[in-house]
Design an enzyme around this catalytic site. Structure first.
Site, PDB file in Angstrom:
ATOM      1  N   ASN A   1       0.755  -1.235  -0.074  1.00 17.93           N
ATOM      2  CA  ASN A   1      -0.045  -0.075  -0.155  1.00 17.93           C
ATOM      3  C   ASN A   1       0.815   1.201  -0.016  1.00 17.93           C
ATOM      4  O   ASN A   1       0.503   2.306   0.022  1.00 17.93           O
ATOM      5  CB  ASN A   1      -0.849   0.000   1.309  1.00 17.93           C
ATOM      6  CG  ASN A   1      -0.324   0.149   2.467  1.00 17.93           C
ATOM      7  OD1 ASN A   1       0.940  -0.328   2.550  1.00 17.93           O
ATOM      8  ND2 ASN A   1      -0.946   0.345   3.480  1.00 17.93           N
ATOM      9  N   CYS A   2       2.144   1.183  -0.016  1.00 13.89           N
ATOM     10  CA  CYS A   2       3.130   2.428  -0.202  1.00 13.89           C
ATOM     11  C   CYS A   2       2.866   2.977  -1.574  1.00 13.89           C
ATOM     12  O   CYS A   2       3.292   2.416  -2.544  1.00 13.89           O
ATOM     13  CB  CYS A   2       4.530   1.881   0.155  1.00 13.89           C
ATOM     14  SG  CYS A   2       5.811   3.082  -0.236  1.00 13.89           S
ATOM     15  N   ASP A   3       2.704   4.073  -1.698  1.00 14.88           N
ATOM     16  CA  ASP A   3       2.483   4.784  -2.851  1.00 14.88           C
ATOM     17  C   ASP A   3       3.788   4.651  -3.640  1.00 14.88           C
ATOM     18  O   ASP A   3       3.723   4.669  -5.068  1.00 14.88           O
ATOM     19  CB  ASP A   3       2.270   6.499  -2.864  1.00 14.88           C
ATOM     20  CG  ASP A   3       0.680   6.503  -2.325  1.00 14.88           C
ATOM     21  OD1 ASP A   3       0.031   5.787  -2.458  1.00 14.88           O
ATOM     22  OD2 ASP A   3       0.559   7.699  -1.636  1.00 14.88           O
TER      23      ASP A   3
ATOM     24  N   LYS B   1       4.042   1.347  -5.185  1.00 15.22           N
ATOM     25  CA  LYS B   1       2.828   1.207  -6.124  1.00 15.22           C
ATOM     26  C   LYS B   1       3.370   1.896  -7.555  1.00 15.22           C
ATOM     27  O   LYS B   1       3.378   1.356  -8.653  1.00 15.22           O
ATOM     28  CB  LYS B   1       1.524   1.853  -5.968  1.00 15.22           C
ATOM     29  CG  LYS B   1       1.021   1.181  -4.860  1.00 15.22           C
ATOM     30  CD  LYS B   1      -0.383   2.191  -4.424  1.00 15.22           C
ATOM     31  CE  LYS B   1      -1.368   1.592  -3.227  1.00 15.22           C
ATOM     32  NZ  LYS B   1      -2.199   2.507  -2.909  1.00 15.22           N
TER      33      LYS B   1
END
Length: 113
Positions: free
Chosen positions: A9-11, A14
């Site tokens: 879920n880390c931008d 991603k």
């Protein structure tokens, strides 16, 4: 084979995953939380690069550490902290054929892959 380490879920993770997929690069993703830390070469990263490069000093996890932990930090303490709190590690960490890259900058990333 490229291995991308991080948290799904880390931008930034991603962005890196999207870049790899759009570039058609085959890679293996290791999620620190879901896959655990047992097979993560954290001690090697700390030995080669030092805690200053491995740990993310802008993260919420870093800010949650007490001043004493920050002031007395060395590679040994960093290994213990990051093993317990993998969100301290800069993300993503990308490895390929012995090369290691911390974070995601497209220019550096394209050279690695």
């Amino acid at each position: 084979m490229i291995t991308l380490y991080g948290i799904k879920n880390c931008d930034t993770v991603k962005k890196a995953r999207k870049w790899l997929e759009n570039s058609g690069v085959d890679y293996r993703f290791h999620d620190f939380r879901e896959d655990g830390m047992d097979t993560v070469p954290l001690a090697d990263w700390l030995d080669k690069f030092g805690w200053e490069q491995v740990l993310n000093r802008r993260s919420t996890s870093w800010r949650a550490l007490c001043d004493e932990q920050k002031d007395t930090l060395d590679n040994t303490a960093a290994l213990a902290l990051a093993s317990d709190m993998p969100t301290l590690i800069k993300r993503p960490v990308t490895t390929k054929d012995g090369a290691t890259l911390f974070g995601f900058k497209e220019a550096e990333f394209s050279k690695l892959v």
